[in-house]
Enzyme design. Structure first.
Site, PDB file in Angstrom:
ATOM      1  N   TYR A 104      51.771 -46.864 -13.090  1.00  0.00           N
ATOM      2  CA  TYR A 104      50.511 -46.154 -12.868  1.00  0.00           C
ATOM      3  C   TYR A 104      50.674 -44.729 -12.350  1.00  0.00           C
ATOM      4  O   TYR A 104      49.679 -44.049 -12.118  1.00  0.00           O
ATOM      5  CB  TYR A 104      49.627 -46.971 -11.914  1.00  0.00           C
ATOM      6  N   HIS A 138      43.853 -46.080 -20.573  1.00  0.00           N
ATOM      7  CA  HIS A 138      44.730 -46.839 -19.674  1.00  0.00           C
ATOM      8  C   HIS A 138      45.887 -45.941 -19.282  1.00  0.00           C
ATOM      9  O   HIS A 138      46.493 -45.300 -20.148  1.00  0.00           O
ATOM     10  CB  HIS A 138      45.262 -48.102 -20.358  1.00  0.00           C
TER      11      HIS A 138
END
Length: 146
Positions: free
Chosen positions: A24, A101
């Site tokens: 992330y 995403h």
């Protein structure tokens, strides 16, 4: 001029900075939002943000979305893979949307490779980190300028 874009983040984005940085990127949600604001400003788009860990609250916000925005970027987190309630609510909005995403969901667990938004969104952008939001904004700008 239609230029209002809502960026919607789902479950666990409030703790984004504590999630695996290899997947992330290590940014907190406020840091990510600052970067997205910069991208939007460069494209003459207005951008606002919403995040919730509660599916019903997320759905209710989507119900109000047409009054708030002309387009949307959605990163619903894990809800992407199973929440037909959120999918239906996004469809009801009628606003153009792009799914984003941070991580490359195509190379992750099999269950993460499925998206309930398939066929509903203009595009799915995955694995490009924060730059994926810029790409989404560019797509939406093109759609809004039509």
């Amino acid at each position: 001029m239609r230029n209002r874009v809502e960026v919607l983040h789902g479950v666990n984005f409030d703790v984004l900075g504590r999630r695996d940085p290899k997947l992330y990127g290590g940014m907190s949600l406020p840091e990510l939002e600052v970067q997205i604001k910069r991208y939007a400003h460069e494209l003459d788009l207005g951008v606002t943000f919403f995040q919730s860990n509660f599916e019903g609250e997320f759905v209710e916000y989507l119900h109000r979305l047409p009054e708030l925005a002309d387009a949307a970027i959605i990163n619903a987190g894990a809800w992407t893979h199973y929440s037909y309630a959120i999918r239906d609510a996004l469809e009801i909005t009628g606003v153009p949307a792009v799914e984003v995403h941070l991580s490359d969901i195509a190379s992750r667990e099999k269950w993460r490779q499925q998206s309930v938004f398939e066929g509903l969104v203009l595009a799915r952008i995955s694995g490009k980190g924060p730059k994926g939001y810029r790409e989404a904004l560019e797509l939406l700008k093109g759609e809004l300028d039509k």
